[in-house]
Scaffold this motif. Structure first.
Motif, PDB file in Angstrom:
ATOM      1  N   ILE A 270     -12.491   5.556   5.494  1.00 15.21           N
ATOM      2  CA  ILE A 270     -12.448   4.208   4.905  1.00 15.21           C
ATOM      3  C   ILE A 270     -12.363   4.302   3.392  1.00 15.21           C
ATOM      4  O   ILE A 270     -11.580   3.583   2.753  1.00 15.21           O
ATOM      5  N   ILE A 271     -13.151   5.189   2.791  1.00 11.27           N
ATOM      6  CA  ILE A 271     -13.107   5.362   1.336  1.00 11.27           C
ATOM      7  C   ILE A 271     -11.710   5.787   0.895  1.00 11.27           C
ATOM      8  O   ILE A 271     -11.174   5.295  -0.110  1.00 11.27           O
ATOM      9  N   ALA A 272     -11.075   6.695   1.658  1.00 11.25           N
ATOM     10  CA  ALA A 272      -9.718   7.138   1.313  1.00 11.25           C
ATOM     11  C   ALA A 272      -8.758   5.961   1.293  1.00 11.25           C
ATOM     12  O   ALA A 272      -7.926   5.825   0.375  1.00 11.25           O
ATOM     13  N   ASN A 273      -8.858   5.080   2.272  1.00 16.44           N
ATOM     14  CA  ASN A 273      -7.981   3.905   2.305  1.00 16.44           C
ATOM     15  C   ASN A 273      -8.295   2.919   1.187  1.00 16.44           C
ATOM     16  O   ASN A 273      -7.387   2.316   0.612  1.00 16.44           O
ATOM     17  N   GLU A 274      -9.579   2.753   0.872  1.00 14.58           N
ATOM     18  CA  GLU A 274      -9.959   1.874  -0.241  1.00 14.58           C
ATOM     19  C   GLU A 274      -9.372   2.374  -1.558  1.00 14.58           C
ATOM     20  O   GLU A 274      -8.815   1.596  -2.341  1.00 14.58           O
ATOM     21  N   VAL A 275      -9.523   3.685  -1.813  1.00 12.11           N
ATOM     22  CA  VAL A 275      -9.048   4.240  -3.082  1.00 12.11           C
ATOM     23  C   VAL A 275      -7.520   4.156  -3.174  1.00 12.11           C
ATOM     24  O   VAL A 275      -6.967   3.871  -4.241  1.00 12.11           O
ATOM     25  N   LYS A 276      -6.843   4.353  -2.067  1.00 17.65           N
ATOM     26  CA  LYS A 276      -5.380   4.251  -2.100  1.00 17.65           C
ATOM     27  C   LYS A 276      -4.927   2.808  -2.321  1.00 17.65           C
ATOM     28  O   LYS A 276      -3.893   2.571  -2.953  1.00 17.65           O
ATOM     29  N   MET A 277      -5.713   1.840  -1.830  1.00 20.85           N
ATOM     30  CA  MET A 277      -5.450   0.436  -2.158  1.00 20.85           C
ATOM     31  C   MET A 277      -5.631   0.211  -3.657  1.00 20.85           C
ATOM     32  O   MET A 277      -4.807  -0.434  -4.310  1.00 20.85           O
ATOM     33  N   PHE A 278      -6.717   0.754  -4.194  1.00 21.18           N
ATOM     34  CA  PHE A 278      -6.998   0.650  -5.626  1.00 21.18           C
ATOM     35  C   PHE A 278      -5.854   1.240  -6.447  1.00 21.18           C
ATOM     36  O   PHE A 278      -5.357   0.619  -7.396  1.00 21.18           O
ATOM     37  N   LEU A 279      -5.388   2.442  -6.069  1.00 23.53           N
ATOM     38  CA  LEU A 279      -4.295   3.084  -6.804  1.00 23.53           C
ATOM     39  C   LEU A 279      -2.983   2.324  -6.657  1.00 23.53           C
ATOM     40  O   LEU A 279      -2.155   2.320  -7.576  1.00 23.53           O
ATOM     41  N   SER A 280      -2.797   1.653  -5.525  1.00 17.81           N
ATOM     42  CA  SER A 280      -1.578   0.859  -5.337  1.00 17.81           C
ATOM     43  C   SER A 280      -1.523  -0.306  -6.325  1.00 17.81           C
ATOM     44  O   SER A 280      -0.436  -0.742  -6.721  1.00 17.81           O
ATOM     45  N   TYR A 281      -2.691  -0.814  -6.721  1.00 15.57           N
ATOM     46  CA  TYR A 281      -2.728  -1.857  -7.749  1.00 15.57           C
ATOM     47  C   TYR A 281      -2.538  -1.268  -9.142  1.00 15.57           C
ATOM     48  O   TYR A 281      -1.910  -1.888 -10.007  1.00 15.57           O
ATOM     49  N   VAL A 282      -3.102  -0.077  -9.356  1.00 15.25           N
ATOM     50  CA  VAL A 282      -2.984   0.555 -10.679  1.00 15.25           C
ATOM     51  C   VAL A 282      -1.546   0.985 -10.940  1.00 15.25           C
ATOM     52  O   VAL A 282      -1.035   0.850 -12.059  1.00 15.25           O
ATOM     53  N   CYS A 283      -0.875   1.496  -9.901  1.00 11.46           N
ATOM     54  CA  CYS A 283       0.505   1.984 -10.037  1.00 11.46           C
ATOM     55  C   CYS A 283       1.398   1.299  -9.006  1.00 11.46           C
ATOM     56  O   CYS A 283       1.817   1.921  -8.012  1.00 11.46           O
ATOM     57  N   PRO A 284       1.686   0.009  -9.181  1.00 10.89           N
ATOM     58  CA  PRO A 284       2.505  -0.695  -8.195  1.00 10.89           C
ATOM     59  C   PRO A 284       3.933  -0.158  -8.177  1.00 10.89           C
ATOM     60  O   PRO A 284       4.437   0.357  -9.179  1.00 10.89           O
ATOM     61  N   ILE A 285       4.579  -0.283  -7.043  1.00 12.80           N
ATOM     62  CA  ILE A 285       5.972   0.175  -6.909  1.00 12.80           C
ATOM     63  C   ILE A 285       6.893  -0.718  -7.733  1.00 12.80           C
ATOM     64  O   ILE A 285       6.791  -1.933  -7.685  1.00 12.80           O
TER      65      ILE A 285
ATOM     66  N   THR B 203       0.834  -1.196   0.000  1.00 14.81           N
ATOM     67  CA  THR B 203       0.000   0.000   0.000  1.00 14.81           C
ATOM     68  C   THR B 203       0.870   1.248   0.000  1.00 14.81           C
ATOM     69  O   THR B 203       1.809   1.361   0.773  1.00 14.81           O
ATOM     70  N   GLN B 204       0.519   2.177  -0.889  1.00 12.18           N
ATOM     71  CA  GLN B 204       1.266   3.428  -0.980  1.00 12.18           C
ATOM     72  C   GLN B 204       0.443   4.580  -0.390  1.00 12.18           C
ATOM     73  O   GLN B 204      -0.780   4.533  -0.374  1.00 12.18           O
ATOM     74  N   LYS B 205       1.164   5.589   0.063  1.00 14.62           N
ATOM     75  CA  LYS B 205       0.505   6.775   0.629  1.00 14.62           C
ATOM     76  C   LYS B 205       0.467   7.866  -0.434  1.00 14.62           C
ATOM     77  O   LYS B 205       1.408   8.635  -0.588  1.00 14.62           O
ATOM     78  N   PHE B 206      -0.628   7.906  -1.183  1.00 13.67           N
ATOM     79  CA  PHE B 206      -0.772   8.850  -2.288  1.00 13.67           C
ATOM     80  C   PHE B 206      -1.255  10.203  -1.775  1.00 13.67           C
ATOM     81  O   PHE B 206      -2.268  10.273  -1.075  1.00 13.67           O
ATOM     82  N   ASN B 207      -0.551  11.274  -2.137  1.00 12.29           N
ATOM     83  CA  ASN B 207      -1.125  12.605  -1.970  1.00 12.29           C
ATOM     84  C   ASN B 207      -1.848  12.970  -3.262  1.00 12.29           C
ATOM     85  O   ASN B 207      -1.864  12.190  -4.226  1.00 12.29           O
TER      86      ASN B 207
END
Length: 539
Positions: free
Chosen positions: A524-539, A319-323
């Motif tokens: 909760i929505i913020a954490n869900e979306v950041k999980m989603f983005l972590s899959y879209v843009c994996p490290i 999981t990434q911490k997206f700003n």
């Protein structure tokens, strides 16, 4: 017995003596070959694996995955059902302190309202470990030993203190009722069809009639002057509306939700029996730092992660911490298709608020009903949100704006720039699970075709949320979290080894300190979306 249950017992036993079960129209268990409709007056129809468009072998796997224990006989007395007051939990081998990364074991003992130990399983318990001050929590998987006892292994993932919380969502006797409803053709949810057309003297006339799903034989729902039928040619799904008195069937313009069917089992779903915390070892557990910890990304499905200071750390992905600017960079040159219900609309609204420059286009559609679209021209970002087709409990909206997810996916070209997210749970709990399997089978076929023509497409399934406390007893029985959990199981089984990402938010919505809601809070929505983005843009 608690809360003056004697009067309730008398009435509930009277209802059982009326043999209510046998008055409920049933779907017999599916067989390998389609059976002709049974034209008796209880509307009983055989649904086959051919109807569901799956193999006999897959249906057997689904039955095994969905298996849920319970009483062998129908319980005719409320006093014999599981009591949240007399059921308890205890921590096994409690120590003075633990280290981060260790587990604690919990034993749950179920008792009835007479304080007698239960001798069979099937109770729907939920468990978590939490610390309110740290805004920390982790989900616990409950293992049913089918003898009235249950165990939970709870991970200790943070330093500090932690407390165990266990609640009884439904007794095994209530789950038996839920299963009975799920396997029946009983119409739990009703819908409205709005017909409009030309009237006399250049006027417009309108009529509102009841509509519902047609599933099995002549359908489980019939009206006196039945019916206008609308069959989707690709999915084969058939929608029925009562025939209007003045207008023809082709004048159906709008769709909206109707009421929920009244049921006779509300006593078993009393608020003092449903979703109630049970007593137990409510003590502070001391968790010390673990200097030998090498990282905990090895736990897999249970738990999938944990909250600490309101931030979800996943054990399944990095999981990434997206700003805000990082969100924009991640979605650069992407077309995001969010399909399903209002829980994916929450993702759309979060991205709309947090991605710089992303603006909603005016499509002249309802703000909450959609379809919706937002664009950001500088980074070439497009985000769509579309609700799935009927059955759907939404506000009044154009029937032409409702499309089945399978059909939507068939229209997507795909490619490395395309991200497809879909969810289909909350509105399907009102209908037979065999119909749900049919709908998911159609979506799977479309996803397989999409990944065949465009293998670099990112496809993500968002699981169903927990809905938590429902003040309406009808919703407790018809929109139970037990139903959603079972649909989650179906979806996971049917998309196993397909090459898609299953984003399981069940734990994220179940263990957070916020009151459970079908529409989770912003954190909760913020954490869900950041999980989603972590899959879209994996490290």
């Amino acid at each position: 017995m608690e809360f003056g249950v004697i009067d309730i017992l008398v009435l509930s036993q009277a209802l059982w003596r009326l043999n209510i079960w046998n008055q409920m129209p049933q779907f017999p268990p599916p067989g390998p070959k389609p059976a002709p409709p049974n034209n008796n007056n209880n509307h009983s129809y055989a649904i086959s694996t051919l109807d569901m468009e799956i193999s006999d072998e897959e249906w057997e796997r689904q039955q095994k995955a969905l298996d849920w224990p319970g009483p062998d006989d129908e319980i005719t007395q409320l006093s014999l059902s599981t009591s949240p007051v007399h059921s308890t939990f205890s921590i096994v081998g409690l120590k003075n302190s633990y280290k981060v990364g260790e587990d604690i074991s919990i034993i749950i003992t179920a008792r009835d309202h007479n304080k007698n130990l239960k001798r069979y399983g099937g109770d729907f318990f939920k468990a978590k470990l939490f610390n309110s001050k740290l805004k920390a929590s982790v989900y616990g998987e409950v293992v049913d030993h089918r003898n009235g006892t249950y165990s939970v292994a709870l991970l200790l993932p943070w330093e500090g203190q932690a407390e165990v919380f266990v609640r009884l969502e439904h007794s095994s006797e209530v789950v038996k009722i839920l299963k009975k409803y799920r396997e029946s053709s009983f119409p739990r949810s009703h819908y409205n069809g709005h017909f409009e057309g030309p009237g006399p003297n250049e006027t417009r006339i309108s009529e509102v009639v009841q509509c519902n799903l047609k599933w099995g034989g002549d359908g489980s729902w019939r009206k006196g002057n039945c019916c206008c039928e609308y069959k989707d040619l690709k999915t084969g799904t058939v929608w029925q509306c009562e025939r209007p008195k003045k207008l023809s069937c082709d004048k159906l313009v709008h769709h909206s939700r109707g009421g929920l069917e009244k049921n006779v089992f509300l006593l078993f779903f009393h608020r003092k029996l449903t979703n109630v915390a049970i007593p137990g070892d409510k003590i502070n557990i001391n968790v010390l730092p673990n200097t030998a910890d090498n990282g905990m990304l090895t736990y897999g499905e249970f738990p999938a992660g944990f909250y600490l200071k309101d931030v979800w750390t996943s054990f399944v992905c990095n999981t990434q911490k997206f700003n805000s600017s990082q969100m924009g960079n991640c979605l650069k040159n992407k077309i995001v298709y969010l399909l399903g219900d209002s829980t994916t609309r929450q993702w759309f609204e979060y991205l709309e608020r947090n991605v710089p420059g992303l603006k909603r286009m005016d499509l002249h559609t309802p703000r909450t009903g959609g379809p919706l679209m937002a664009v950001e021209l500088k980074n070439n970002i497009i985000v769509h949100w579309k609700p799935h087709g009927v059955p759907l409990r939404f506000i009044k909206m154009l029937i032409t704006d409702l499309h089945y997810i399978a059909n939507e996916i068939d229209e997507i070209a795909g490619g490395p720039h395309a991200v497809v997210v879909f969810t289909i749970f909350a509105h399907l709990v009102f209908h037979p699970i065999t119909f749900y399997i049919h709908e998911v089978a159609k979506i799977r076929r479309s996803v397989v075709a999409l990944l065949s023509r465009a293998p670099q497409t990112t496809v993500i399934i968002k699981s169903g949320n927990t809905a938590g406390v429902k003040l309406d007893a009808n919703k407790n029985i018809f929109q139970s979290d037990w139903y959603v959990m079972q649909l989650n199981t179906v979806m996971q089984e049917m998309f196993r080894d397909i090459g898609v990402i299953y984003l399981d938010v069940w734990q994220m919505t179940s263990c957070h300190y916020l009151r459970e809601n079908i529409h989770p809070g912003p954190v909760i929505i913020a954490n869900e979306v950041k999980m989603f983005l972590s899959y879209v843009c994996p490290i």
